[in-house]
Design a protein around this motif. Sequence first.
Motif: not given
Length: 272
Positions: A98-104
């Motif tokens: 959640v601290l670095a979401l891999d979504f645009p």
Amino acid sequence: MTAPSAQYTHGHHESVLRSHSWRTAQNSCAYLLSSLAPDMHILDVGCGPGTITADLARLVPQGHVTGIEHGAPDVLQQARAAAVAQGVTNITYALGDVLALDFPDAAFDVVHAHQVLQHVADPVRALREMARVAKPGGIVAVRDTDFAAMTWHPDDAGISLWRETHRQVARANGGEPDAGRRLLSWALEAGLAREQITASASTWCYSTPEEVAWWSSTWSQRVLSSEFASGALQHGFVTQEALDGMSQGWKAWGSQPDAWFAVLHGEILCKV
């Protein structure tokens, strides 16, 4: 920038997963359900064994739900298997942080997290990330427990020691166990507009003999076998004898005919 880390206080022992698998959309995110539409795309952060996630997928039959869990591939495999068994096909599970979401940016109509921010080292950053991947006009929905606000009857010294020890362990792990009362504050710090936030609260209440037996059974095991137990010992907060006393306290409480336990949750529903 490297994301700050925190250790998950509960871990994934069977007793923990048994407790988490009880959760449904109805008992864990009722505050969100009226905002859903059948074609929405939802991100479920910290999905665990996926019972809430699968329920959300059933509520958006023309949409899709993505569930992410941090560092627990075995738990995700359990969630995938459950979805297949239930015939839920509009669902995807993946590892994620959640601290670095891999979504645009602007990828989801709803970004949801249940009992996640209490375990995160930087909940404000987490909320910023959740808002980033929500579409304009979309929703960030968060519900978190508040350990200090838990209440029960009859009183029991073992359960009281459990609660205070849990709060110590959670903070030593980098989390905030009294997260429920802080959600609105964190959302404002994350830059979400106050006029677009609805803050509320709801409870779980265990009062029937069946509910009490289940709740006391799960916790009497969790205090001995979960990551909470090893963390409490490693940090030197309690002894094994004290953990044994907590377990016995849960069993003793659960045997009382007037046993009652309430878990308060804070909630925020934020329009982006």
